[in-house]
Structures are given as structure tokens and as C-alpha cells.
Design a protein around this motif. Structure first.
Motif, PDB file in Angstrom:
ATOM      1  N   VAL A 323     -13.831  -9.075  21.599  1.00  0.00           N
ATOM      2  CA  VAL A 323     -12.667  -9.801  21.076  1.00  0.00           C
ATOM      3  C   VAL A 323     -12.708  -9.755  19.556  1.00  0.00           C
ATOM      4  CG1 VAL A 323     -11.438 -12.001  20.966  1.00  0.00           C
ATOM      5  CG2 VAL A 323     -12.638 -11.356  23.069  1.00  0.00           C
ATOM      6  N   ASP A 324     -11.589  -9.375  18.960  1.00  0.00           N
ATOM      7  CA  ASP A 324     -11.436  -9.412  17.510  1.00  0.00           C
ATOM      8  C   ASP A 324     -10.534 -10.596  17.168  1.00  0.00           C
ATOM      9  OD1 ASP A 324     -11.453  -8.110  14.718  1.00  0.00           O
ATOM     10  OD2 ASP A 324      -9.310  -8.291  15.154  1.00  0.00           O
ATOM     11  N   GLU A 325     -10.913 -11.330  16.145  1.00  0.00           N
ATOM     12  CA  GLU A 325     -10.182 -12.548  15.785  1.00  0.00           C
ATOM     13  C   GLU A 325      -8.709 -12.264  15.525  1.00  0.00           C
ATOM     14  OE1 GLU A 325     -10.329 -15.978  12.300  1.00  0.00           O
ATOM     15  OE2 GLU A 325     -12.064 -14.691  12.623  1.00  0.00           O
ATOM     16  N   ARG A 326      -8.409 -11.118  14.921  1.00  0.00           N
ATOM     17  CA  ARG A 326      -7.029 -10.815  14.566  1.00  0.00           C
ATOM     18  C   ARG A 326      -6.298 -10.019  15.654  1.00  0.00           C
ATOM     19  NH1 ARG A 326      -4.817 -11.359   9.682  1.00  0.00           N
ATOM     20  NH2 ARG A 326      -6.826 -11.544   8.644  1.00  0.00           N
ATOM     21  N   MET A 327      -6.971  -9.052  16.258  1.00  0.00           N
ATOM     22  CA  MET A 327      -6.291  -8.151  17.199  1.00  0.00           C
ATOM     23  C   MET A 327      -6.467  -8.555  18.661  1.00  0.00           C
ATOM     24  SD  MET A 327      -6.705  -4.317  15.574  1.00  0.00           S
ATOM     25  CE  MET A 327      -5.250  -3.738  16.460  1.00  0.00           C
ATOM     26  N   GLY A 328      -7.315  -9.562  18.920  1.00  0.00           N
ATOM     27  CA  GLY A 328      -7.450 -10.040  20.295  1.00  0.00           C
ATOM     28  C   GLY A 328      -8.485  -9.283  21.102  1.00  0.00           C
ATOM     29  N   ALA A 329      -8.318  -9.335  22.421  1.00  0.00           N
ATOM     30  CA  ALA A 329      -9.352  -8.861  23.333  1.00  0.00           C
ATOM     31  C   ALA A 329      -9.116  -7.421  23.789  1.00  0.00           C
ATOM     32  CB  ALA A 329      -9.419  -9.769  24.562  1.00  0.00           C
ATOM     33  N   LEU A 330     -10.217  -6.730  24.065  1.00  0.00           N
ATOM     34  CA  LEU A 330     -10.182  -5.442  24.757  1.00  0.00           C
ATOM     35  C   LEU A 330      -9.655  -5.661  26.174  1.00  0.00           C
ATOM     36  CD1 LEU A 330     -13.029  -2.829  24.930  1.00  0.00           C
ATOM     37  CD2 LEU A 330     -12.322  -3.961  27.031  1.00  0.00           C
ATOM     38  N   SER A 331      -8.904  -4.679  26.682  1.00  0.00           N
ATOM     39  CA  SER A 331      -8.481  -4.737  28.090  1.00  0.00           C
ATOM     40  C   SER A 331      -8.836  -3.419  28.776  1.00  0.00           C
ATOM     41  CB  SER A 331      -6.979  -5.014  28.213  1.00  0.00           C
ATOM     42  OG  SER A 331      -6.216  -3.903  27.779  1.00  0.00           O
ATOM     43  N   MET A 332      -9.005  -3.492  30.103  1.00  0.00           N
ATOM     44  CA  MET A 332      -9.402  -2.312  30.882  1.00  0.00           C
ATOM     45  C   MET A 332      -8.532  -2.185  32.119  1.00  0.00           C
ATOM     46  SD  MET A 332     -11.057  -1.097  33.796  1.00  0.00           S
ATOM     47  CE  MET A 332     -11.858  -2.555  34.472  1.00  0.00           C
ATOM     48  N   ASN A 333      -8.030  -0.974  32.348  1.00  0.00           N
ATOM     49  CA  ASN A 333      -7.297  -0.667  33.573  1.00  0.00           C
ATOM     50  C   ASN A 333      -8.035   0.429  34.338  1.00  0.00           C
ATOM     51  OD1 ASN A 333      -5.014  -0.557  35.454  1.00  0.00           O
ATOM     52  ND2 ASN A 333      -4.659   1.464  34.569  1.00  0.00           N
ATOM     53  N   ALA A 334      -8.440   0.124  35.566  1.00  0.00           N
ATOM     54  CA  ALA A 334      -9.038   1.138  36.438  1.00  0.00           C
ATOM     55  C   ALA A 334      -7.887   1.907  37.073  1.00  0.00           C
ATOM     56  CB  ALA A 334      -9.906   0.469  37.490  1.00  0.00           C
ATOM     57  N   GLY A 335      -7.591   3.102  36.523  1.00  0.00           N
ATOM     58  CA  GLY A 335      -6.314   3.747  36.797  1.00  0.00           C
ATOM     59  C   GLY A 335      -6.278   4.823  37.862  1.00  0.00           C
ATOM     60  N   VAL A 336      -7.268   5.724  37.890  1.00  0.00           N
ATOM     61  CA  VAL A 336      -7.235   6.850  38.833  1.00  0.00           C
ATOM     62  C   VAL A 336      -8.615   7.010  39.473  1.00  0.00           C
ATOM     63  CG1 VAL A 336      -6.787   9.310  39.147  1.00  0.00           C
ATOM     64  CG2 VAL A 336      -5.447   8.022  37.479  1.00  0.00           C
ATOM     65  N   PHE A 337      -8.628   7.105  40.811  1.00  0.00           N
ATOM     66  CA  PHE A 337      -9.858   7.213  41.590  1.00  0.00           C
ATOM     67  C   PHE A 337      -9.838   8.516  42.378  1.00  0.00           C
ATOM     68  CE2 PHE A 337      -9.131   2.848  40.704  1.00  0.00           C
ATOM     69  CZ  PHE A 337     -10.360   2.212  40.665  1.00  0.00           C
ATOM     70  N   ASN A 338     -10.876   9.317  42.225  1.00  0.00           N
ATOM     71  CA  ASN A 338     -10.989  10.577  42.958  1.00  0.00           C
ATOM     72  C   ASN A 338     -12.412  10.753  43.484  1.00  0.00           C
ATOM     73  OD1 ASN A 338      -8.402  12.006  42.847  1.00  0.00           O
ATOM     74  ND2 ASN A 338      -8.690  11.934  40.626  1.00  0.00           N
ATOM     75  N   PHE A 339     -12.563  10.715  44.817  1.00  0.00           N
ATOM     76  CA  PHE A 339     -13.853  10.972  45.447  1.00  0.00           C
ATOM     77  C   PHE A 339     -13.634  11.954  46.586  1.00  0.00           C
ATOM     78  CE2 PHE A 339     -17.256  10.510  48.473  1.00  0.00           C
ATOM     79  CZ  PHE A 339     -18.389  10.299  47.697  1.00  0.00           C
ATOM     80  N   ASP A 340     -14.431  13.014  46.604  1.00  0.00           N
ATOM     81  CA  ASP A 340     -14.407  13.996  47.687  1.00  0.00           C
ATOM     82  C   ASP A 340     -15.861  14.354  47.983  1.00  0.00           C
ATOM     83  OD1 ASP A 340     -14.443  16.489  49.112  1.00  0.00           O
ATOM     84  OD2 ASP A 340     -12.377  16.843  48.498  1.00  0.00           O
ATOM     85  N   GLU A 341     -16.260  14.224  49.235  1.00  0.00           N
ATOM     86  CA  GLU A 341     -17.666  14.434  49.577  1.00  0.00           C
ATOM     87  C   GLU A 341     -18.179  15.826  49.193  1.00  0.00           C
ATOM     88  OE1 GLU A 341     -18.531  14.436  53.761  1.00  0.00           O
ATOM     89  OE2 GLU A 341     -16.572  15.277  54.277  1.00  0.00           O
ATOM     90  N   ALA A 342     -17.268  16.803  49.104  1.00  0.00           N
ATOM     91  CA  ALA A 342     -17.681  18.168  48.784  1.00  0.00           C
ATOM     92  C   ALA A 342     -17.799  18.411  47.283  1.00  0.00           C
ATOM     93  CB  ALA A 342     -16.691  19.160  49.390  1.00  0.00           C
ATOM     94  N   SER A 343     -17.407  17.416  46.481  1.00  0.00           N
ATOM     95  CA  SER A 343     -17.371  17.610  45.036  1.00  0.00           C
ATOM     96  C   SER A 343     -18.593  17.011  44.357  1.00  0.00           C
ATOM     97  CB  SER A 343     -16.113  16.970  44.450  1.00  0.00           C
ATOM     98  OG  SER A 343     -16.145  17.033  43.034  1.00  0.00           O
ATOM     99  N   ALA A 344     -19.012  17.669  43.306  1.00  0.00           N
ATOM    100  CA  ALA A 344     -20.103  17.120  42.492  1.00  0.00           C
ATOM    101  C   ALA A 344     -19.561  16.332  41.311  1.00  0.00           C
ATOM    102  CB  ALA A 344     -20.993  18.253  41.984  1.00  0.00           C
ATOM    103  N   GLU A 345     -18.230  16.333  41.148  1.00  0.00           N
ATOM    104  CA  GLU A 345     -17.596  15.667  40.009  1.00  0.00           C
ATOM    105  C   GLU A 345     -16.557  14.673  40.511  1.00  0.00           C
ATOM    106  OE1 GLU A 345     -17.960  15.880  36.554  1.00  0.00           O
ATOM    107  OE2 GLU A 345     -19.837  16.907  37.011  1.00  0.00           O
ATOM    108  N   ASN A 346     -16.993  13.548  41.022  1.00  0.00           N
ATOM    109  CA  ASN A 346     -16.092  12.482  41.451  1.00  0.00           C
ATOM    110  C   ASN A 346     -15.958  11.477  40.311  1.00  0.00           C
ATOM    111  OD1 ASN A 346     -15.746  13.399  44.258  1.00  0.00           O
ATOM    112  ND2 ASN A 346     -17.955  13.006  44.372  1.00  0.00           N
ATOM    113  N   THR A 347     -14.742  11.028  40.065  1.00  0.00           N
ATOM    114  CA  THR A 347     -14.517  10.216  38.869  1.00  0.00           C
ATOM    115  C   THR A 347     -13.660   8.985  39.142  1.00  0.00           C
ATOM    116  OG1 THR A 347     -12.580  11.544  38.270  1.00  0.00           O
ATOM    117  CG2 THR A 347     -14.693  12.186  37.288  1.00  0.00           C
ATOM    118  N   ILE A 348     -13.886   7.994  38.300  1.00  0.00           N
ATOM    119  CA  ILE A 348     -13.001   6.839  38.175  1.00  0.00           C
ATOM    120  C   ILE A 348     -12.568   6.799  36.711  1.00  0.00           C
ATOM    121  CG2 ILE A 348     -12.730   4.354  38.390  1.00  0.00           C
ATOM    122  CD1 ILE A 348     -15.110   4.369  40.349  1.00  0.00           C
TER     123      ILE A 348
END
Length: 469
Positions: A323-348
């Protein structure tokens, strides 16, 4: 302050302003990459709108420049310093659910319905006529104005990247964008997407084959779907799912195909800068799955989503809250989810809007400590925090004009979204939405209050004159 009655001057030009605005709104200027080429970098629609706008400026006696159909400008006045006005002519897709043709503007009950009426063609025209009043009255000015229009604000800002690299002019000294709200937006948080990585192989009595959710990183996932195998029957899962959704703000369904279960949870989308206004279908799906005995990277993927990301809008559970006194708080959006058992690169994909005082690398270092996460990478594009102090003459002048014309007290505002106002070090967003405005940007049946556009035009006229006289 000047004694010109700018409201009266707008009144004289109401019909002409609406006629010009209608002609611009009739152009479908959605980005269309399927028709993009060297002559049409974002498709034909944005180019058509750019040509139309610059032709209007030439009609009114301005000198114009088209920078390879990416963006353009016209200029006014003379002097050592230059005021930049940044608007955009592209619009988001119209989508479905309209009660009228989105590209045939209609006024009903004082509201102008059309795609782009409030974002950003209506405010652009209000600002255009504001400068036109100064020009037609022959008011004395001591600075230049460069009125810049882009064609890719709603996507990747490729228009402005290209414009500044190829226009052959230095940046304006200060400026504003008529693409937000009054009284002013003088702060915009940083924007970065960071990706949590997981590998895929998993086995056992429960096996996760795939988990997908979310359309864009800056949107709350409306729904999410998982495909998995388990040693139980559909009736048991259906009963568990029914019990799970009971009392929760989501709906869900489950079916069995080819010996696998497919479950989908439905929430509600919202803008990524205000994730608390949505219902994240993906995190609720993970909470449901987390009661079962998944193993390996799948377990980590589900566990992080359910126990860390769910409703963690300030990223406290992630350990990167700030939190910054002037600009306020950080926010987070969990936006895109990709999981595939055959992949070595699964991401959120986690989209952060962060204030001054923290940065992308600090956030990354914190995320790397989250249990189960194998590595963290950053998106290619980032906006760093932007802030223009209240005592800057630009901010002070714009607020003084707003207060004079509305009788309302001006105050600073910091947002998680981004506007062209941040293109300049001394740049802000200014109007055209008033504090009591119904925001229909990016929605079906988008509208602008016609009288509000006229009110904004008078404010813009006086503000521009005070900045350049």
C-alpha cells in the motif's frame, strides 16, 4: 480566468457537434487482425475512422499529419511549449445484447446510444469542438496544441508506440486525455502480468487431465472447466457438486464422457483492475476439486488456486501486498488458467495493478516463494506507476476550471486502469464522465448523456484556453 462564456459558445455549436459525432460513430472502428496489412495495421475500420477525423480537421482549417495509418494529429497555435491532447478512435467489439444498431447512433431520452459514444468518440468530439471554439473566436494563445488521435488504445497501444517512433517530433511538454472521468485522473497504477508455472504429469486415484479458465489477463474468469478421472461414479460427484454450490455465488454442471468427468463452474466477469467486482469461476472450481486426492503438479496447481488465489485481491496470501499512502493498494486478478497433463508449461496468469513503492521484480521474488510454484515469468509489456502531483500547474489548472464550471470540489484520483494520459510525464486523464455518470463503457447499449457531452465541451474549452493563453 477568462470572461468568455464557453457554455454559450458550445450552445451555438450543438447541432454541428452532434452531426460530426454521428458521422464518426457510424464508422465501425473495431480492431480486425484478420484484415490487417501494411496499409491497415489494425484492420480497415480504425483507418477509416482516422481518415474521417483528419478530413474533418482539414475542413476546419487545421494542418494535419497521418503517421502511416497508425495514428495522426492536427496542430493549432504557436509558441515554445506544446499541449498534447490524446484521444482514440478505435472501439471494443460491439458484442451482442444491443437494443439498437451499435453503429447507427440514436438519441433516446437524452442519451446517445452507439458503440464509442462514451469511449471515446463522444469525449473526443467534445474536446475537438472545445478547441474549435478557441480557434473560431480568435483568442490569443502563447503555446501550441497537438491533438493526437490513436487507433489501438483498446488493445496493445501499438498505435502510440509507432507514432512516437515515426512522427519526427519531440513529445508534447504536457497534456491530457479525454478518456476517463472528472474531476481528474492524475495517478495510474503500474500494470504487469506475472505467470506462475507448473509441470503437468500426475497420476493416482484422481488424475487431472486439464483445467482451463479465463479469456484475457485483465478480465475476471467468468467460468472454468476441469477434465479429470476418478474411481467413483457420476451420481456421487453430482451430489458433491450440488452441495458445494449451495449458498455460494456460482453455478456448476458436471457430465461424464469417455470415462472422464467434465465439470464447469460459472461465476461473473469484471474488469481486471477491479477483481473484487467479479466472481472468479476458476478459483471456485479449484476449491471444489481440492477436496479430492490429486497428486503432484496438479495438486499444486489446484491448491495454489484454491487456497492462495481465491479472493486474494490485495495479494496478501501471495505475500506481495503493498500500500502506498498516495496511490493506494496493489490489486491482483487471477485472469487465465491453463493446465494440460501433457504439458511441461502450465500457467496461471496473475495481472497486478501496483502503486509506486513496489515493482515487477519485487512481486516476482515474492511469488517465487509460493509453495508448489516451479518458476515465475513476466509479461513482455508493462506500464510502470504514473503520478502527476496535485501542485503541478497542469493539475491545478484543470481542477480550477472544473470547480468553476460545476461548483463541485475537485480532488485527485488514482486508478488501476490505464489511459493515454500516462504517455507523458506531465500527463493526466480529464473527463468526460461526471461523478454521477452511469458507466456503460465496453457494455451492450453503451451511451453518453448528450447534455453531459456539451457540459464537458465547455469545460474542455476553458481548460485548454487557460493552459495555452
Amino acid at each position: 480566468m477568462t470572461t468568455v462564456d464557453f457554455k454559450a459558445e458550445v450552445e451555438k455549436r450543438k447541432d454541428a457537434m452532434m452531426e460530426d459525432l454521428f458521422s464518426l460513430l457510424r464508422i465501425n472502428s473495431e480492431r480486425d487482425d484478420s484484415q490487417a496489412d501494411a496499409e491497415h495495421p489494425f484492420g480497415p475500420g480504425p483507418v477509416k475512422a482516422l481518415h474521417h477525423f483528419l478530413a474533418m480537421a482539414e475542413r476546419d482549417g487545421y494542418e494535419t499529419k497521418n503517421v502511416d495509418n497508425y495514428a495522426g494529429h492536427f496542430t493549432f497555435g504557436q509558441g515554445e511549449e506544446e499541449l498534447g491532447i490524446f484521444a482514440h478512435l478505435d472501439v471494443v467489439p460491439a458484442g451482442s445484447g444491443w437494443e439498437t444498431n451499435p453503429y447507427e447512433p440514436v438519441i433516446k431520452d437524452g442519451r446517445l446510444y452507439a458503440r464509442g459514444s462514451s469511449d471515446d468518440k463522444g469525449p473526443t468530439m467534445a474536446c475537438y469542438y472545445a478547441l474549435k471554439i478557441i480557434k473560431e473566436l480568435g483568442l490569443p494563445v502563447s503555446k501550441r496544441v497537438r491533438f493526437i488521435v490513436g487507433t489501438d488504445e483498446e488493445s496493445g497501444w501499438g498505435d502510440m508506440d509507432y507514432y512516437f517512433a515515426n512522427v519526427g517530433l519531440p513529445e508534447p511538454d504536457f497534456g491530457f486525455s479525454p478518456d476517463a472521468e472528472f474531476p481528474i485522473i492524475n495517478g495510474e497504477k503500474g500494470n504487469i502480468t506475472e505467470y506462475l508455472h507448473f509441470s503437468g504429469a500426475n497420476s493416482g486415484s484422481y488424475t487431472l487431465h486439464s483445467f482451463t479458465g479465463g479469456l484475457r489477463e485483465n478480465m475476471v474468469p467468468e467460468s472454468a472447466t476441469a477434465v479429470f478421472s476418478a474411481d467413483t461414479d457420476l451420481a456421487d460427484f453430482q451430489a458433491r457438486l450440488n452441495a458445494f454450490v449451495d449458498g455460494k455465488p456460482v453455478t456448476a454442471d458436471i457430465k461424464e464422457e469417455n470415462g472422464q468427468f467434465i465439470v464447469t463452474v460459472y461465476g461473473k466477469s469484471a474488469h481486471g483492475s477491479t477483481p473484487e467486482e467479479g466472481i472468479n469461476g476458476a478459483t471456485y472450481l479449484a476449491i471444489f476439486l481440492n477436496q479430492f486426492a490429486f497428486e503432484g503438479p496438479a495438486k499444486a496447481f489446484i491448491d495454489v488456486t484454491a487456497n492462495v488465489l481465491h479472493n486474494d485481491f490485495d495479494a496478501k496470501k501471495l505475500g506481495v501486498d503493498y500500500v502506498d499512502e498516495r496511490m493506494g493498494a496493489l490489486s491482483m486478478n487471477a485472469g487465465v488458467f491453463n493446465f494440460d497433463e501433457a504439458s511441461a508449461e502450465n500457467t496461471i496468469a496473475l495481472n497486478f495493478r501496483y502503486p509506486q513503492g513496489t515493482d515487477a521484480k519485487t512481486i516476482q521474488a515474492g511469488l517465487e516463494k509460493v509453495a508448489g510454484v516451479e518458476k515465475v515469468t513476466l509479461s513482455e509489456h508493462e506500464h510502470t506507476p504514473h503520478y502527476v502531483p496535485m501542485d503541478d500547474p497542469l493539475v491545478a489548472t484543470l481542477l480550477a476550471v472544473y470547480e468553476k464550471q460545476t461548483g463541485l470540489k475537485g480532488h485527485e484520483q488514482v486508478i488501476g486502469g490505464g489511459t493515454f494520459g500516462r504517455l507523458l510525464k506531465r500527463g493526466v486523464a480529464y473527463g468526460a464522465m461526471f461523478p454521477d455518470y452511469v458507466n456503460t463503457m465496453h457494455q451492450a447499449n453503451e451511451f453518453a448523456d448528450v447534455e453531459d457531452l456539451f457540459r464537458a465541451s465547455a469545460i474542455y474549452a476553458e481548460a485548454i484556453y487557460e493552459l495555452i493563453k
